[in-house]
Design a protein around this motif. Sequence first.
Motif, PDB file in Angstrom:
ATOM      1  N   LEU A   1      -6.962  -2.020  -7.064  1.00  0.00           N
ATOM      2  CA  LEU A   1      -6.248  -1.354  -8.152  1.00  0.00           C
ATOM      3  C   LEU A   1      -5.242  -2.234  -8.886  1.00  0.00           C
ATOM      4  O   LEU A   1      -4.914  -1.968 -10.038  1.00  0.00           O
ATOM      5  N   GLY A   2      -4.722  -3.268  -8.247  1.00  0.00           N
ATOM      6  CA  GLY A   2      -3.620  -4.032  -8.824  1.00  0.00           C
ATOM      7  C   GLY A   2      -3.983  -4.846 -10.040  1.00  0.00           C
ATOM      8  O   GLY A   2      -3.121  -5.180 -10.854  1.00  0.00           O
ATOM      9  N   GLY A   3      -5.274  -5.174 -10.193  1.00  0.00           N
ATOM     10  CA  GLY A   3      -5.707  -5.932 -11.364  1.00  0.00           C
ATOM     11  C   GLY A   3      -5.232  -7.375 -11.345  1.00  0.00           C
ATOM     12  O   GLY A   3      -4.693  -7.868 -10.358  1.00  0.00           O
ATOM     13  N   ALA A   4      -5.442  -8.056 -12.451  1.00  0.00           N
ATOM     14  CA  ALA A   4      -5.056  -9.462 -12.593  1.00  0.00           C
ATOM     15  C   ALA A   4      -3.765  -9.566 -13.390  1.00  0.00           C
ATOM     16  O   ALA A   4      -3.611  -8.915 -14.426  1.00  0.00           O
ATOM     17  N   CYS A   5      -2.858 -10.390 -12.920  1.00  0.00           N
ATOM     18  CA  CYS A   5      -1.614 -10.579 -13.675  1.00  0.00           C
ATOM     19  C   CYS A   5      -1.925 -11.316 -14.982  1.00  0.00           C
ATOM     20  O   CYS A   5      -2.880 -12.085 -15.079  1.00  0.00           O
TER      21      CYS A   5
ATOM     22  N   PRO B   1     -11.829  -5.228 -14.578  1.00  0.00           N
ATOM     23  CA  PRO B   1     -11.028  -4.974 -13.373  1.00  0.00           C
ATOM     24  C   PRO B   1     -11.615  -5.711 -12.166  1.00  0.00           C
ATOM     25  O   PRO B   1     -12.819  -5.681 -11.938  1.00  0.00           O
ATOM     26  N   ASN B   2     -10.761  -6.363 -11.427  1.00  0.00           N
ATOM     27  CA  ASN B   2     -11.188  -7.268 -10.357  1.00  0.00           C
ATOM     28  C   ASN B   2     -10.742  -6.771  -8.981  1.00  0.00           C
ATOM     29  O   ASN B   2      -9.931  -5.856  -8.857  1.00  0.00           O
ATOM     30  N   ILE B   3     -11.281  -7.423  -7.951  1.00  0.00           N
ATOM     31  CA  ILE B   3     -10.808  -7.234  -6.584  1.00  0.00           C
ATOM     32  C   ILE B   3      -9.711  -8.254  -6.314  1.00  0.00           C
ATOM     33  O   ILE B   3      -9.788  -9.400  -6.773  1.00  0.00           O
ATOM     34  N   ASN B   4      -8.692  -7.857  -5.576  1.00  0.00           N
ATOM     35  CA  ASN B   4      -7.666  -8.785  -5.105  1.00  0.00           C
ATOM     36  C   ASN B   4      -7.789  -8.919  -3.590  1.00  0.00           C
ATOM     37  O   ASN B   4      -7.225  -8.121  -2.834  1.00  0.00           O
TER      38      ASN B   4
ATOM     39  N   VAL C   1      -1.525  -3.691  -1.899  1.00  0.00           N
ATOM     40  CA  VAL C   1      -1.000  -2.833  -2.966  1.00  0.00           C
ATOM     41  C   VAL C   1      -1.120  -1.371  -2.514  1.00  0.00           C
ATOM     42  O   VAL C   1      -2.062  -0.666  -2.874  1.00  0.00           O
ATOM     43  N   PRO C   2      -0.165  -0.907  -1.708  1.00  0.00           N
ATOM     44  CA  PRO C   2      -0.228   0.477  -1.236  1.00  0.00           C
ATOM     45  C   PRO C   2       0.129   1.474  -2.336  1.00  0.00           C
ATOM     46  O   PRO C   2       0.760   1.116  -3.339  1.00  0.00           O
ATOM     47  N   ILE C   3      -0.305   2.706  -2.140  1.00  0.00           N
ATOM     48  CA  ILE C   3       0.034   3.798  -3.054  1.00  0.00           C
ATOM     49  C   ILE C   3       1.279   4.496  -2.522  1.00  0.00           C
ATOM     50  O   ILE C   3       1.325   4.914  -1.364  1.00  0.00           O
ATOM     51  N   THR C   4       2.291   4.633  -3.352  1.00  0.00           N
ATOM     52  CA  THR C   4       3.537   5.275  -2.931  1.00  0.00           C
ATOM     53  C   THR C   4       3.364   6.799  -2.970  1.00  0.00           C
ATOM     54  O   THR C   4       2.421   7.318  -3.586  1.00  0.00           O
ATOM     55  N   PRO C   5       4.266   7.560  -2.335  1.00  0.00           N
ATOM     56  CA  PRO C   5       4.158   9.020  -2.322  1.00  0.00           C
ATOM     57  C   PRO C   5       4.108   9.652  -3.710  1.00  0.00           C
ATOM     58  O   PRO C   5       3.512  10.722  -3.891  1.00  0.00           O
ATOM     59  N   ASP C   6       4.704   8.978  -4.717  1.00  0.00           N
ATOM     60  CA  ASP C   6       4.684   9.546  -6.069  1.00  0.00           C
ATOM     61  C   ASP C   6       3.464   9.099  -6.874  1.00  0.00           C
ATOM     62  O   ASP C   6       3.352   9.402  -8.063  1.00  0.00           O
ATOM     63  N   GLY C   7       2.540   8.375  -6.214  1.00  0.00           N
ATOM     64  CA  GLY C   7       1.313   7.958  -6.886  1.00  0.00           C
ATOM     65  C   GLY C   7       1.388   6.622  -7.587  1.00  0.00           C
ATOM     66  O   GLY C   7       0.418   6.209  -8.227  1.00  0.00           O
ATOM     67  N   SER C   8       2.485   5.905  -7.443  1.00  0.00           N
ATOM     68  CA  SER C   8       2.624   4.592  -8.072  1.00  0.00           C
ATOM     69  C   SER C   8       2.018   3.507  -7.193  1.00  0.00           C
ATOM     70  O   SER C   8       1.722   3.730  -6.014  1.00  0.00           O
ATOM     71  N   LEU C   9       1.838   2.321  -7.786  1.00  0.00           N
ATOM     72  CA  LEU C   9       1.372   1.158  -7.028  1.00  0.00           C
ATOM     73  C   LEU C   9       2.573   0.314  -6.623  1.00  0.00           C
ATOM     74  O   LEU C   9       3.484   0.098  -7.425  1.00  0.00           O
ATOM     75  N   ALA C  10       2.572  -0.167  -5.377  1.00  0.00           N
ATOM     76  CA  ALA C  10       3.616  -1.061  -4.899  1.00  0.00           C
ATOM     77  C   ALA C  10       3.000  -2.403  -4.553  1.00  0.00           C
ATOM     78  O   ALA C  10       1.957  -2.461  -3.896  1.00  0.00           O
ATOM     79  N   PHE C  11       3.612  -3.480  -5.015  1.00  0.00           N
ATOM     80  CA  PHE C  11       3.146  -4.828  -4.686  1.00  0.00           C
ATOM     81  C   PHE C  11       3.975  -5.319  -3.511  1.00  0.00           C
ATOM     82  O   PHE C  11       5.102  -5.777  -3.668  1.00  0.00           O
ATOM     83  N   ASP C  12       3.411  -5.216  -2.305  1.00  0.00           N
ATOM     84  CA  ASP C  12       4.139  -5.476  -1.074  1.00  0.00           C
ATOM     85  C   ASP C  12       3.746  -6.802  -0.448  1.00  0.00           C
ATOM     86  O   ASP C  12       2.797  -7.466  -0.875  1.00  0.00           O
ATOM     87  N   ASP C  13       4.487  -7.168   0.598  1.00  0.00           N
ATOM     88  CA  ASP C  13       4.136  -8.351   1.367  1.00  0.00           C
ATOM     89  C   ASP C  13       2.702  -8.238   1.864  1.00  0.00           C
ATOM     90  O   ASP C  13       2.248  -7.151   2.253  1.00  0.00           O
ATOM     91  N   GLY C  14       2.008  -9.345   1.887  1.00  0.00           N
ATOM     92  CA  GLY C  14       0.631  -9.344   2.327  1.00  0.00           C
ATOM     93  C   GLY C  14       0.488  -9.035   3.811  1.00  0.00           C
ATOM     94  O   GLY C  14       1.442  -9.169   4.591  1.00  0.00           O
ATOM     95  N   ILE C  15      -0.719  -8.616   4.197  1.00  0.00           N
ATOM     96  CA  ILE C  15      -1.003  -8.344   5.606  1.00  0.00           C
ATOM     97  C   ILE C  15      -1.936  -9.408   6.183  1.00  0.00           C
ATOM     98  O   ILE C  15      -2.400  -9.287   7.307  1.00  0.00           O
TER      99      ILE C  15
END
Length: 233
Positions: free
Chosen positions: A119-123, A168-171, A176-190
């Motif tokens: 979902l995060g797409g390309a910068c 739209p691409n794969i990252n 990029v988790p989904i927050t409770p309000d439905g937004s995208l968060a760019f978090d530390d990698g796993i």
Amino acid sequence: MTINDDTKNKDKAIQNPVPTTLESTDLKHIKLREICAAGEGWMAEVKKNQTLRIIDTEGNQAVDTLFISCADTDERYSATDTLAQNQKLFLEMGSQLFTNRGQVIATITDDTCGRHDTLGGACSCESNTVRYAHDTYPMHSCRNNFMHTLATHPVAQKYDLNLRHVGPNINFFMNVPITPDGSLAFDDGISAPGKYVDITAQMDMIVLISNCPQLNNPCNGYNPTPIELVIYE
């Protein structure tokens, strides 16, 4: 940042790739093994039944990736079809990658990371200004990498590829988790050093990669690093 033109260092890195775990792969079956430098673009053809291994050599590095059919370049990876068919937002081992014509172009056949973003797409220069600040506009981006690679790479010239083949691409390795309000968060990698994902081609395909140069969010740990690409049978 600008596109790295230090070709001597890049050629040296390609000739002497960093050590990685390939015990399960017979070296005689390796068709291509290259390093993609931090922040650079990469492209190659992968034949049906061959496997592309993307290795996160130092960990916490996002790898923006597109897949295009060799037989008909109007057929290419579709994020919407892939999400609908897999019934999940994140990709993992066993996930099938679908095209805009509903065909499977590739399958994730091995994965030591465990989850990859759809979902995060390309910068891009434009998205950087929206997300961060106007003065980030000149910073190098994945969209820059896609455009530069399509304009200069021999594979792109062979198949007459251009900017219309970018969607739209794969990252891979990006969190990029989904927050409770439905937004995208760019978090530390796993991911972690040496983690990899194997993508097995279900048709002859072209792979276009941007080894993400992003410095404004933690998808690369604020420090873009090289990746290794291995194509094997």
